[in-house]
Write a protein that holds these residues in place. Structure first.
Motif, short mmCIF file in Angstrom:
data_model
loop_
_atom_site.label_atom_id
_atom_site.label_comp_id
_atom_site.label_asym_id
_atom_site.label_seq_id
_atom_site.Cartn_x
_atom_site.Cartn_y
_atom_site.Cartn_z
N THR A 39 31.04 91.05 85.97
CA THR A 39 30.34 89.81 86.30
C THR A 39 29.49 89.44 85.08
OG1 THR A 39 28.56 91.10 87.34
CG2 THR A 39 30.24 90.19 88.79
N GLY A 40 29.11 88.17 85.00
CA GLY A 40 28.28 87.71 83.90
C GLY A 40 29.10 87.24 82.71
N PRO A 41 28.43 86.87 81.62
CA PRO A 41 29.11 86.27 80.46
C PRO A 41 30.17 87.15 79.80
CG PRO A 41 26.74 85.91 80.35
CD PRO A 41 26.97 86.88 81.46
N VAL A 42 30.06 88.48 79.91
CA VAL A 42 31.05 89.36 79.27
C VAL A 42 31.94 90.04 80.31
CG1 VAL A 42 29.70 89.75 77.18
CG2 VAL A 42 29.34 91.24 79.14
N ARG A 43 32.10 89.41 81.45
CA ARG A 43 32.87 90.00 82.55
C ARG A 43 34.33 90.26 82.17
NH1 ARG A 43 31.64 84.82 83.63
NH2 ARG A 43 33.33 83.31 83.87
N THR A 109 30.82 98.73 79.16
CA THR A 109 31.07 97.55 78.33
C THR A 109 29.95 97.32 77.32
OG1 THR A 109 32.35 96.46 80.07
CG2 THR A 109 31.36 95.04 78.38
N CYS A 110 28.72 97.39 77.80
CA CYS A 110 27.58 96.89 77.02
C CYS A 110 26.79 98.02 76.36
CB CYS A 110 26.65 96.08 77.93
SG CYS A 110 27.47 94.67 78.71
N GLU A 215 18.84 82.73 59.05
CA GLU A 215 19.44 83.25 60.26
C GLU A 215 18.80 82.59 61.47
OE1 GLU A 215 17.46 87.36 61.43
OE2 GLU A 215 18.16 87.44 59.35
N VAL A 216 19.56 82.51 62.55
CA VAL A 216 19.07 81.94 63.81
C VAL A 216 19.53 82.85 64.95
CG1 VAL A 216 18.98 79.53 63.05
CG2 VAL A 216 21.13 80.46 63.94
N GLU A 217 18.96 82.65 66.10
CA GLU A 217 19.39 83.44 67.25
C GLU A 217 19.29 82.64 68.54
OE1 GLU A 217 16.02 86.22 69.00
OE2 GLU A 217 16.29 86.67 66.86
N TRP A 218 19.96 83.16 69.56
CA TRP A 218 19.96 82.56 70.89
C TRP A 218 20.17 83.70 71.89
CZ3 TRP A 218 23.36 81.44 66.94
CH2 TRP A 218 24.62 82.04 67.01
N LYS A 219 20.21 83.37 73.17
CA LYS A 219 20.41 84.38 74.19
C LYS A 219 21.86 84.38 74.69
CE LYS A 219 15.64 84.37 75.87
NZ LYS A 219 14.73 84.15 77.04
N LEU A 220 22.27 85.50 75.27
CA LEU A 220 23.64 85.66 75.75
C LEU A 220 24.01 84.61 76.79
CD1 LEU A 220 26.22 87.49 75.76
CD2 LEU A 220 25.14 88.78 77.61
N THR A 221 23.03 84.15 77.55
CA THR A 221 23.31 83.21 78.63
C THR A 221 22.99 81.75 78.25
OG1 THR A 221 21.10 83.66 79.55
CG2 THR A 221 22.96 84.91 80.45
N ASP A 222 22.59 81.51 77.00
CA ASP A 222 22.27 80.14 76.58
C ASP A 222 23.52 79.25 76.60
OD1 ASP A 222 19.62 80.62 76.24
OD2 ASP A 222 19.65 80.71 74.05
N THR A 223 23.27 77.97 76.84
CA THR A 223 24.37 77.00 76.87
C THR A 223 24.13 75.83 75.90
OG1 THR A 223 23.32 75.88 78.75
CG2 THR A 223 25.00 77.54 79.25
N THR A 224 22.96 75.75 75.32
CA THR A 224 22.69 74.70 74.33
C THR A 224 22.23 75.34 73.03
OG1 THR A 224 20.40 74.45 75.11
CG2 THR A 224 22.07 73.01 76.10
N HIS A 245 29.44 86.90 71.33
CA HIS A 245 30.61 87.09 72.16
C HIS A 245 31.22 85.73 72.51
CE1 HIS A 245 28.51 90.91 72.26
NE2 HIS A 245 29.67 91.46 72.58
N PRO A 246 32.44 85.71 73.05
CA PRO A 246 33.17 84.45 73.19
C PRO A 246 32.40 83.31 73.83
CG PRO A 246 34.65 86.27 73.62
CD PRO A 246 33.28 86.87 73.45
N PHE A 247 31.62 83.59 74.86
CA PHE A 247 30.94 82.52 75.60
C PHE A 247 30.00 81.72 74.70
CE2 PHE A 247 27.32 81.10 78.28
CZ PHE A 247 28.02 80.21 79.10
N THR A 248 29.09 82.41 73.99
CA THR A 248 28.15 81.66 73.14
C THR A 248 28.77 81.31 71.79
OG1 THR A 248 27.02 83.55 72.11
CG2 THR A 248 26.18 82.79 74.25
N LEU A 249 29.71 82.11 71.31
CA LEU A 249 30.41 81.72 70.09
C LEU A 249 31.02 80.33 70.26
CD1 LEU A 249 31.87 82.16 67.34
CD2 LEU A 249 33.71 83.25 68.64
N CYS A 250 31.69 80.13 71.38
CA CYS A 250 32.32 78.82 71.62
C CYS A 250 31.28 77.72 71.74
CB CYS A 250 33.20 78.88 72.86
SG CYS A 250 34.78 79.73 72.58
N GLY A 251 30.16 78.03 72.37
CA GLY A 251 29.10 77.03 72.46
C GLY A 251 28.57 76.64 71.10
N VAL A 252 28.40 77.61 70.23
CA VAL A 252 27.88 77.34 68.88
C VAL A 252 28.87 76.54 68.04
CG1 VAL A 252 27.20 78.42 66.69
CG2 VAL A 252 26.32 79.33 68.85
#
Length: 401
Positions: A39-43, A109-110, A215-224, A245-252
């Motif tokens: 479950t979650g972003p890396v499910r 996994t984590c 460098e910049v950073e964000w959270k695993l669950t961020d969408t913007t 990971h794929p979820f935020t990589l794609c968002g970025v």
């Protein structure tokens, strides 16, 4: 009445024989517990690892199972639990396995689960005063460097990222000398991503002539990611390394496309060399490069990828490690002459631990994996590039340029 009595007597004997049969003829079972994030972003990583473990167990069982010390064959039974990428859940699961008839576990996994989890295991097997769990864990996914050193009951079959990215930046220095500046982005709240930039890419890039400009950073669950990408645009680096990971990589990368940020090259985190990335943002990652310890580059790798797909999973560097782990455990259990009986469980676990610790190399899907003294793996690798909706091998160190 005599006939009835005879009939009832015959039934009683038959039932008695049926009840006694399992004790003498029932096949023994070796239980391997898988656990990870479902479950979650890396499910997807947990889903794929489960599929791979089940595929490996099915193949072993189809060939007769695992040979035990007395010569009898045991069936492999795989279970898989969701730890939700939460340390507490992972620790509770392993405590449950240790108090059950599970022989060994594969997961998690984590890295933020693996690190505290390994901390509850006995640190050194020679320390009889250490009350930590004496239970072997063979990790397939959690990649953060150096975690197996925490406990002598912990083993990993994961990429050695410092070696992979050192090789990648050395390769880029030779092949792409025009790349002079680099900027990093990471999931700051996720152990693997944070270490992937801070302790791996950020270290390797300057070594091979790239100047870090920010460098910049964000959270695993961020969408913007508007602010982070705006800063990338302002710095205008030749290379953007995205330790995500794929979820935020794609968002970025989608936000980069929206803002018109076009670096000469994108470098990704090992874990994003997966179909999840292609399904989420194939067009935006076109041309990105990632080092990985799996690609379907030979007949066996292709065959195993097909078996994992039949179990409704996807083959990538993580799920194929789970496949390898189950296959390795079969050979280890047979070599260690496991008894596979309830009364020998503690001794059997120690035999598995000792046999894993003694391994110098194992056969992986891309070739021979070297085993280190601190229970880590040095796996064969390739570089893959995003091209036309697929990850295509762009460099194989074992082949001439």
């Amino acid at each position: 009445m005599k006939k009835s009595a005879l009939f009832l007597g015959a039934c009683a004997l038959a039932l008695a024989g049926f009840a006694a049969a399992p004790a003498s003829s029932q096949q023994r079972v070796i239980k391997i517990a898988g656990f990870g994030a479902k479950t979650g972003p890396v499910r997807s990583f947990g889903v794929n690892s489960e599929a791979a473990m089940r595929a490996a167990a099915a193949e072993i069982n189809a060939k007769g199972g695992i040979k035990l010390a007395d010569g009898k064959m045991a069936k492999v039974e795989v279970t898989f639990d969701d730890d939700r990428c939460q340390a507490e859940d992972g620790i509770n699961l392993v405590r449950r396995y240790a108090s059950s008839d599970v022989l060994v576990a594969v997961g998690p996994t984590c890295s933020n689960v693996a690190e505290p989890l390994f901390g509850i295991l006995q640190k050194k097997v020679s320390d009889e005063k250490d009350s930590g769990l004496r239970f072997p864990i063979f990790t397939d996914v959690a990649v953060k460097a150096g975690l197996a050193q925490i406990s002598e009951w912990a083993f990993r079959n994961t990429p050695n990222e410092p070696l992979l990215y050192d090789a990648l930046f050395k390769y880029l220095q030779a092949k792409r000398p025009e790349l002079k500046t680099i900027m990093g982005g990471k999931e700051g709240d996720f152990a693997h991503s944070k270490a992937g930039w801070d302790a791996v890419m950020k270290v390797a890039a300057p070594k091979y002539g790239m100047n870090i400009v920010g460098e910049v950073e964000w959270k695993l669950t961020d969408t913007t990611f508007t602010t982070q990408v705006r800063e990338m645009k302002a710095k205008n680096p030749d290379v953007i390394a995205i330790a995500a990971h794929p979820f935020t990589l794609c968002g970025v990368v989608k936000e980069m496309a929206r803002q018109g940020v076009k670096p000469k090259l994108i470098i990704g985190l090992t874990s994003s060399s997966s179909m999840e990335t292609m399904e989420g943002c194939a067009r935006q990652v076109e041309g990105a490069i990632i080092p990985t310890t799996f690609a379907p580059v030979n007949p066996e790798a292709k065959r195993v990828a097909g078996l994992i797909a039949k179990q409704k999973g996807s083959a990538d560097l993580h799920s194929t490690a789970a496949w390898e782990n189950v296959i390795i455990l079969k050979s280890v259990i047979e070599a260690a002459k496991i008894d596979g009986k309830p009364e020998t469980l503690a001794a059997d676990r120690r035999k598995v631990r000792d046999a894993l610790a003694a391994l110098k190399e194992t056969q992986g899907l891309l070739g021979v994996t070297k085993r280190t003294e601190d229970r880590e793996a040095i796996k064969p690798f390739v570089f893959v590039t995003a091209k036309g909706g697929n990850w295509v091998v762009s460099y194989d160190p074992t082949k001439p340029n």
